[in-house]
Design a protein around this motif. Structure first.
Motif, PDB file in Angstrom:
ATOM      1  N   ILE A 151       0.836  -1.205   0.000  1.00  0.00           N
ATOM      2  CA  ILE A 151       0.000   0.000   0.000  1.00  0.00           C
ATOM      3  C   ILE A 151       0.871   1.256   0.000  1.00  0.00           C
ATOM      4  CG2 ILE A 151      -1.584   1.371   1.427  1.00  0.00           C
ATOM      5  CD1 ILE A 151      -2.875  -1.297   2.297  1.00  0.00           C
ATOM      6  N   ARG A 152       1.872   1.272   0.845  1.00  0.00           N
ATOM      7  CA  ARG A 152       2.788   2.428   0.906  1.00  0.00           C
ATOM      8  C   ARG A 152       3.494   2.625  -0.431  1.00  0.00           C
ATOM      9  NH1 ARG A 152       4.608   0.942   6.728  1.00  0.00           N
ATOM     10  NH2 ARG A 152       3.596   2.544   8.011  1.00  0.00           N
ATOM     11  N   GLY A 211      -6.285   7.094  -3.395  1.00  0.00           N
ATOM     12  CA  GLY A 211      -6.974   6.755  -2.162  1.00  0.00           C
ATOM     13  C   GLY A 211      -7.220   5.253  -2.123  1.00  0.00           C
ATOM     14  N   SER A 212      -8.039   4.813  -1.187  1.00  0.00           N
ATOM     15  CA  SER A 212      -8.254   3.375  -0.999  1.00  0.00           C
ATOM     16  C   SER A 212      -8.844   2.668  -2.217  1.00  0.00           C
ATOM     17  CB  SER A 212      -9.133   3.134   0.230  1.00  0.00           C
ATOM     18  OG  SER A 212     -10.388   3.779   0.095  1.00  0.00           O
ATOM     19  N   PRO A 213      -9.790   3.278  -2.983  1.00  0.00           N
ATOM     20  CA  PRO A 213     -10.331   2.542  -4.133  1.00  0.00           C
ATOM     21  C   PRO A 213      -9.266   2.207  -5.172  1.00  0.00           C
ATOM     22  CG  PRO A 213     -11.749   4.393  -3.568  1.00  0.00           C
ATOM     23  CD  PRO A 213     -10.486   4.569  -2.787  1.00  0.00           C
ATOM     24  N   GLN A 214      -8.429   3.200  -5.521  1.00  0.00           N
ATOM     25  CA  GLN A 214      -7.419   2.973  -6.541  1.00  0.00           C
ATOM     26  C   GLN A 214      -6.288   2.078  -6.034  1.00  0.00           C
ATOM     27  OE1 GLN A 214      -7.094   7.225  -7.181  1.00  0.00           O
ATOM     28  NE2 GLN A 214      -7.493   6.935  -9.350  1.00  0.00           N
ATOM     29  N   ILE A 215      -5.927   2.219  -4.771  1.00  0.00           N
ATOM     30  CA  ILE A 215      -4.891   1.352  -4.214  1.00  0.00           C
ATOM     31  C   ILE A 215      -5.375  -0.091  -4.209  1.00  0.00           C
ATOM     32  CG2 ILE A 215      -3.692   0.734  -2.068  1.00  0.00           C
ATOM     33  CD1 ILE A 215      -3.285   3.685  -1.545  1.00  0.00           C
ATOM     34  N   ALA A 237      -1.536  -9.289  -7.943  1.00  0.00           N
ATOM     35  CA  ALA A 237      -2.492 -10.381  -8.158  1.00  0.00           C
ATOM     36  C   ALA A 237      -2.511 -11.369  -6.994  1.00  0.00           C
ATOM     37  CB  ALA A 237      -2.163 -11.102  -9.463  1.00  0.00           C
ATOM     38  N   ASP A 238      -1.350 -11.610  -6.391  1.00  0.00           N
ATOM     39  CA  ASP A 238      -1.275 -12.566  -5.279  1.00  0.00           C
ATOM     40  C   ASP A 238      -1.460 -11.911  -3.919  1.00  0.00           C
ATOM     41  OD1 ASP A 238       1.061 -11.144  -5.270  1.00  0.00           O
ATOM     42  OD2 ASP A 238       2.367 -12.862  -4.937  1.00  0.00           O
ATOM     43  N   GLN A 239      -1.899 -10.649  -3.939  1.00  0.00           N
ATOM     44  CA  GLN A 239      -2.044  -9.909  -2.682  1.00  0.00           C
ATOM     45  C   GLN A 239      -3.362  -9.148  -2.647  1.00  0.00           C
ATOM     46  OE1 GLN A 239       1.156  -7.129  -1.950  1.00  0.00           O
ATOM     47  NE2 GLN A 239       1.360  -7.760   0.164  1.00  0.00           N
ATOM     48  N   LYS A 240      -4.381  -9.641  -3.307  1.00  0.00           N
ATOM     49  CA  LYS A 240      -5.664  -8.967  -3.352  1.00  0.00           C
ATOM     50  C   LYS A 240      -6.294  -8.912  -1.962  1.00  0.00           C
ATOM     51  CE  LYS A 240      -5.797  -7.957  -7.700  1.00  0.00           C
ATOM     52  NZ  LYS A 240      -5.711  -6.526  -8.116  1.00  0.00           N
ATOM     53  N   ALA A 241      -6.954  -7.800  -1.674  1.00  0.00           N
ATOM     54  CA  ALA A 241      -7.603  -7.614  -0.380  1.00  0.00           C
ATOM     55  C   ALA A 241      -8.846  -6.770  -0.586  1.00  0.00           C
ATOM     56  CB  ALA A 241      -6.651  -6.937   0.603  1.00  0.00           C
ATOM     57  N   SER A 242      -9.764  -6.825   0.370  1.00  0.00           N
ATOM     58  CA  SER A 242     -10.985  -6.022   0.277  1.00  0.00           C
ATOM     59  C   SER A 242     -10.646  -4.553   0.506  1.00  0.00           C
ATOM     60  CB  SER A 242     -12.000  -6.479   1.325  1.00  0.00           C
ATOM     61  OG  SER A 242     -11.542  -6.171   2.630  1.00  0.00           O
ATOM     62  N   ARG A 243     -11.494  -3.682  -0.002  1.00  0.00           N
ATOM     63  CA  ARG A 243     -11.267  -2.253   0.199  1.00  0.00           C
ATOM     64  C   ARG A 243     -11.329  -1.901   1.691  1.00  0.00           C
ATOM     65  NH1 ARG A 243     -14.966   2.819  -1.977  1.00  0.00           N
ATOM     66  NH2 ARG A 243     -13.764   4.440  -0.906  1.00  0.00           N
ATOM     67  N   GLY A 244     -12.229  -2.573   2.442  1.00  0.00           N
ATOM     68  CA  GLY A 244     -12.331  -2.299   3.874  1.00  0.00           C
ATOM     69  C   GLY A 244     -11.023  -2.574   4.603  1.00  0.00           C
ATOM     70  N   ARG A 245     -10.352  -3.651   4.222  1.00  0.00           N
ATOM     71  CA  ARG A 245      -9.073  -3.983   4.850  1.00  0.00           C
ATOM     72  C   ARG A 245      -8.009  -2.950   4.498  1.00  0.00           C
ATOM     73  NH1 ARG A 245      -5.919  -9.724   3.774  1.00  0.00           N
ATOM     74  NH2 ARG A 245      -4.229  -9.454   5.295  1.00  0.00           N
TER      75      ARG A 245
END
Length: 281
Positions: free
Chosen positions: A49-50, A61-65, A71-79
């Protein structure tokens, strides 16, 4: 560790455990406990993320990040949101746009054909155009732009120390040259004297373009174009001081051609850059 140092260390541990209302045995068991898989994943995700945030010049912001995660590190936007908030990572906020063109004139103006309908079904169906300004120690640098609504690429732009008709004409000619746009395209603008001039209107007519203009004093009629100016200034220019127009021109070129058109993701494009979206359609 010497006896005295060890005694002082144990004393600090005892005071800390007392303050936290936990036993010393519980504390030692905790620090010896292996890091959980979830904690390891969060630490690695935070590093990603950083990295994305820094590479976007602190713009995303969070949506674009979330959309740009590996591909091997997908996470929900909430996380992603929780990790960003816990670590003080936030997007820059776009300031309100200020209009610059002079619409007080006696030249004929066109009807507002778009009427805030910015949806498109194909490239080169609708373009938006406008002028903004950038301060330098040598005076204003004026920037005219042409925004392709189908993908949101800035397909034409021009800069000068004067806000004349030639400025908007050069931007439009560049857009035509880059896209190969043909007749039937709607070109929307404000009511500024540059866009209402006979020279610019002849240019539109020669290319078979349909002209459209915003209603007087209604900034929402050209909202996507104004949004682009806001992004340019807040994301790239506002934290910089330009001694000369040449310095400002270099910064504008970097944003439009190296970052915005080719790298900056857009929610309206399914989170892909404007030029990539154009190639996909």
């Amino acid at each position: 560790m010497s006896g005295l140092k060890k005694h002082r260390f144990e004393f600090r541990i005892a005071k800390m455990c007392q303050a936290l209302n936990v036993s010393r045995s519980g504390y030692y068991a905790y620090i010896k406990r292996p890091e959980s898989n979830r904690s390891v994943e969060n630490r690695k995700l935070l590093d990603t993320i950083r990295d994305i945030h820094i590479k976007s010049h602190r713009i995303y912001g969070s949506p674009q990040i979330t959309k740009n995660l590996l591909a091997d590190q997908k996470a929900s936007r909430g996380r992603v949101v929780r990790l960003m908030q816990a670590n003080g990572i936030r997007s820059k906020v776009v300031k309100k746009y200020k209009a610059t063109t002079n619409s007080i004139h006696n030249l004929p103006v066109a009807d507002n054909l778009l009427n805030q309908n910015f949806k498109t079904s194909k490239p080169c169906e609708k373009w938006l155009s406008d002028i903004t300004y950038i301060p330098t120690d040598k005076g204003w640098l004026y920037l005219a732009g042409v925004l392709e609504l189908h993908g949101r690429a800035l397909v034409g732009w021009a800069m000068d120390s004067r806000m004349k008709t030639e400025l908007v004409s050069v931007a439009l000619k560049q857009a035509v040259g880059r896209t190969g746009a043909t007749k039937g395209l709607t070109v929307h603008s404000g009511r500024g004297v540059q866009y209402a001039s006979k020279k610019y209107q002849r240019l539109l007519k020669r290319n078979g373009f349909i002209r459209s203009m915003s209603r007087k004093g209604n900034c929402y009629d050209n909202a996507p174009m104004e949004s682009f100016w806001g992004k340019l200034k807040m994301e790239w220019l506002n934290e910089r001081h330009f001694k000369t127009r040449a310095e400002a021109k270099k910064a504008v070129f970097e944003y439009i051609e190296l970052f915005y058109n080719r790298r900056r993701t857009h929610s309206s494009n399914g989170y892909i850059p404007p030029f990539m979206h154009s190639k996909a359609v």
